[in-house]
Scaffold this active site. Structure first.
Site, PDB file in Angstrom:
ATOM      1  N   LYS A   1      -2.487  -2.128  -3.101  1.00 21.54           N
ATOM      2  CA  LYS A   1      -3.559  -1.277  -2.559  1.00 21.54           C
ATOM      3  C   LYS A   1      -3.198   0.186  -2.810  1.00 21.54           C
ATOM      4  CE  LYS A   1      -6.300  -0.136   1.525  1.00 21.54           C
ATOM      5  NZ  LYS A   1      -6.948  -0.646   2.747  1.00 21.54           N
TER       6      LYS A   1
ATOM      7  N   GLU B   1       0.818  -1.222   0.000  1.00 23.78           N
ATOM      8  CA  GLU B   1       0.000   0.000   0.000  1.00 23.78           C
ATOM      9  C   GLU B   1       0.852   1.272   0.000  1.00 23.78           C
ATOM     10  OE1 GLU B   1      -3.612   2.295   2.413  1.00 23.78           O
ATOM     11  OE2 GLU B   1      -2.807   0.451   3.254  1.00 23.78           O
TER      12      GLU B   1
END
Length: 364
Positions: A230, A188
């Site tokens: 992500k 992420e």
């Protein structure tokens, strides 16, 4: 030539790839319920509820025990350390509850952002110390994937080359350590929506950051088929005065991904980045309808965009349990359709569906 040591065995690779595919199976995405104790405090405070361990447990239980309508929508749930070891009222540990509904259990393993010296207010993420041992334990305790969040901010001189490189490397080290322990890493690199930059600037920065991330993952011999990404959607900054359509946001997002994310990556699970519940669903739907070739699953890993209306409906009162679960189910179903490009905004929105969930300088 470099060789990866220790190399993952074919069996390890298959396990990682299978887990990743289960999480992002068609129609499925991720419930991010991994708010730290400090973050959940803010959510509970917003509904006038005390931040006690029991209230945190009850609220997470409310989400995790929603009826079977959510089963086809939720492929994985990310938990905070405390929640992994809590139990439902019937005595079942939460990981067992998630698995009984066909979900994969995930765990947040980073220890938060810290200032990166030599930069103008930029950060890196800590938590690599002891990560291998923690991953081994989490795997024993039922977790099969993990999440690590890095944060970058768009400004006149940011993100700097130093911040991009440092965060890409820390994500790669984390990903490699997870895979050695049989855990699928969610990578992420969040570019915050703070600022007055336009869509093009966000797209450019997103491309640069993702290119650096995948170079680092290659350098660290990370097995891409056993990872998920992500990222932020490509959107204008919150203070940008120019308005862009959902289709423009989708086109910019898919274009940035196509230029930087290898097709070997199993899935892209977007963060909602403070978009309202409705906006997050509409944009995800537009991304999936975008008329470009998209070799990965494009789905959701939403926290507030799945929880805001449910939290409001619950209001800290046990008797509102069912009403709150209905709100959560409504959003789960909406996003399940959106990740297949089949969502039509209903207009019959929830208690907080159109409220902006933006928090400046958002730290979990």
């Amino acid at each position: 030539m470099p060789h990866p040591y220790p190399a993952l065995t074919p069996e390890q690779k298959k396990e990682l790839s299978d887990i990743a595919h289960r999480i992002v199976a068609p129609g499925k995405g991720i419930l991010a319920a991994d708010e730290s104790t400090g973050s959940i405090a803010k959510r509970l405070q917003s509904i006038g509820t005390e931040n006690t361990e029991e209230n945190r447990r009850f609220y997470r239980q409310l989400l995790l025990t929603a009826d079977d309508r959510v089963n086809p929508c939720i492929g994985g749930v990310i938990l905070f350390h405390e929640t992994l070891y809590q139990k439902a009222d019937d005595g079942r540990p939460f990981p067992q509850v998630i698995k009984s509904k066909g979900g994969v259990v995930g765990i947040k393993v980073d220890k938060g952002v810290v200032p990166l010296a030599g930069t103008n207010g930029e950060t890196t993420t800590q938590g690599l110390d002891g990560l291998s041992e923690r991953c081994a334990q989490y795997k024993k305790d039922g977790a099969d994937f993990a999440k690590w969040r890095c944060v970058l901010k768009i400004g006149e001189h940011t993100p700097s080359a130093l911040a991009i490189m440092e965060n890409a490397n820390v994500l790669a080290r984390y990903a490699s350590i997870c895979q050695q322990n049989g855990i699928v890493p969610i990578v992420e690199p969040e570019i915050l929506p703070d600022g007055d930059h336009d869509l093009k600037r966000c797209q450019y920065v997103t491309e640069k950051v993702l290119a650096a991330v995948y170079k680092a993952l290659s350098d660290h011999h990370v097995y891409l088929e056993g990872t998920l990404l992500k990222p932020n959607m490509v959107t204008p900054g919150h203070a940008c005065t120019q308005k862009f359509s959902n289709e423009e946001i989708a086109m910019a997002t898919v274009t940035a991904l196509r230029r930087t994310v290898p097709p070997a990556v199993t899935g892209v699970t977007f963060l909602s980045g403070g978009q309202s519940e409705e906006e997050a669903s509409i944009n995800l739907n537009a991304i999936n309808k975008c008329p470009l070739l998209k070799p990965w699953a494009l789905t959701f890993s939403y926290g507030r965009a799945l929880q805001a209306s449910a939290l409001k409906a619950w209001g800290g009162k046990k008797e509102n349990l069912k009403a709150a679960q209905e709100e959560y189910i409504k959003r789960a179903l909406a996003n399940s359709l959106a990740c297949q490009g089949k969502y039509t905004p209903s207009g019959q929105s929830g208690a907080a569906a159109s409220e902006s969930l933006f928090i400046s300088n958002h730290a979990y």
